[in-house]
Write an enzyme that holds these catalytic residues in place. Structure first.
Site, PDB file in Angstrom:
ATOM      1  N   ASP A 175      81.383  25.390  84.576  1.00  0.00           N
ATOM      2  CA  ASP A 175      80.271  24.473  84.356  1.00  0.00           C
ATOM      3  C   ASP A 175      80.746  23.141  83.777  1.00  0.00           C
ATOM      4  O   ASP A 175      81.915  22.978  83.414  1.00  0.00           O
ATOM      5  CB  ASP A 175      79.255  25.098  83.398  1.00  0.00           C
ATOM      6  CG  ASP A 175      78.600  26.343  83.963  1.00  0.00           C
ATOM      7  OD1 ASP A 175      78.537  26.471  85.200  1.00  0.00           O
ATOM      8  OD2 ASP A 175      78.147  27.186  83.161  1.00  0.00           O
ATOM      9  N   TYR A 182      88.159  34.565  80.113  1.00  0.00           N
ATOM     10  CA  TYR A 182      87.755  33.342  79.424  1.00  0.00           C
ATOM     11  C   TYR A 182      88.048  33.459  77.933  1.00  0.00           C
ATOM     12  O   TYR A 182      87.976  34.540  77.349  1.00  0.00           O
ATOM     13  CB  TYR A 182      86.252  33.087  79.594  1.00  0.00           C
ATOM     14  CG  TYR A 182      85.867  32.460  80.908  1.00  0.00           C
ATOM     15  CD1 TYR A 182      85.760  31.075  81.038  1.00  0.00           C
ATOM     16  CD2 TYR A 182      85.588  33.249  82.026  1.00  0.00           C
ATOM     17  CE1 TYR A 182      85.382  30.492  82.238  1.00  0.00           C
ATOM     18  CE2 TYR A 182      85.215  32.677  83.232  1.00  0.00           C
ATOM     19  CZ  TYR A 182      85.116  31.300  83.330  1.00  0.00           C
ATOM     20  OH  TYR A 182      84.754  30.726  84.520  1.00  0.00           O
TER      21      TYR A 182
END
EC number: 5.4.99.12
Length: 284
Positions: free
Chosen positions: A62, A120
């Site tokens: 994002d 992540y």
């Protein structure tokens, strides 16, 4: 590591290991009128091969999210040897995107669908004194002390296959919210708190929503039982805050036969060891 793949008449498929600072990008995916990672890489490749290309990533990060080990594939009609692609593209790319490595892969190899997992890391900087070098890479969180042991413990039940719609932002076209979480961790390194999750895939906004809720547990605003109940009962309306994108980084992507050593991804991450630099102001 994969064996060498000879180019075919229809073109050669390349896997690319990509690093980028997401601060000035509107995410990975191409968007009209916005600066995106996908677009700048496609433009760089097209300027070399003189034909349009489509670069497909393992994870569509994002706006503002970084990557140390993003993996993508592209098919090109070019005689350029694989080992020369990183240097050629880096000479054409902006300073906040780097091609770390390239590898030839079979024509049916897919950066997204061939992947087994993504990992992540979210990093919080907890010292009251701002640090200009850490600002682009962390969430400067110093408002209350964090119980990192409690945060680590409450993460553990997430390991396994679960519906995680509580951590799913609106705006995604994904048909379901099943996620297989393979590993989780939360640890303190000096003034940094690092939260890592490895999963088969990630829902839209999942890591930032998860971290936002987890921080509430760490500061004592929410109980561990409440955290667990929210995601197990899929109470999305109770997850009200997403952590800022600056602290989030895609560390790496795993494949049955990886085209790149994982060390190439992890070594790209800065390893800061920070003690409190303002002990007289410390609230931890």
């Amino acid at each position: 590591m994969m064996t060498a793949i000879a180019p075919s008449q229809s073109g050669q498929r390349l896997a690319l290991l990509i690093q980028y600072q997401g601060t000035h990008f509107h995410g990975w995916q191409r968007q009209v009128g916005q600066r995106t990672v996908q677009e700048v890489i496609e433009q760089a490749i097209a300027s070399v091969v003189n034909h349009p290309v489509s670069v497909v990533a393992a994870g569509r990060t994002d706006t503002g999210v970084h990557a140390a080990g993003q993996v993508a594939h592209v098919t090109v009609n070019s005689p350029i040897p694989v080992h020369r692609w990183p240097g050629i593209l880096n000479a054409r790319l902006p300073a906040d995107v780097v091609i770390r490595a390239a590898a030839a892969v079979p024509p049916d190899w897919h950066a997204r669908f061939s992947a087994l997992w993504r990992r992540y890391r979210y990093t919080l900087y907890t010292d009251p004194c701002p640090n200009i070098f850490l600002r682009p890479w962390t969430w400067h969180y110093y408002y209350a002390p964090l119980d990192v042991a409690k945060m680590a413990a409450v993460l553990q039940p997430l390991v396994g296959r679960h519906h995680l719609s509580a951590f799913h932002r609106s705006g995604s076209n994904r048909a379901h919210s099943w996620v297989e979480v393979q590993a989780v961790s939360c640890q303190r390194r000096g003034a940094l708190v690092e939260i890592e999750v490895q999963a088969s895939g990630f829902l839209y906004g999942m890591m930032r929503l998860l971290v936002g809720l987890l921080v509430q547990v760490g500061q004592g605003q929410r109980s561990p039982a409440s955290f667990t109940e929210i995601w197990q009962q899929e109470q999305r309306h109770l997850v009200k805050y997403a952590a800022p994108p600056s602290g989030l980084c895609l560390l790496g992507v795993g494949y049955p036969e990886s085209p790149f050593p994982l060390a190439l991804c992890t070594e790209a991450m800065p390893q800061f060891q920070l003690a409190s630099v303002c002990p007289e102001l410390s609230i931890a």
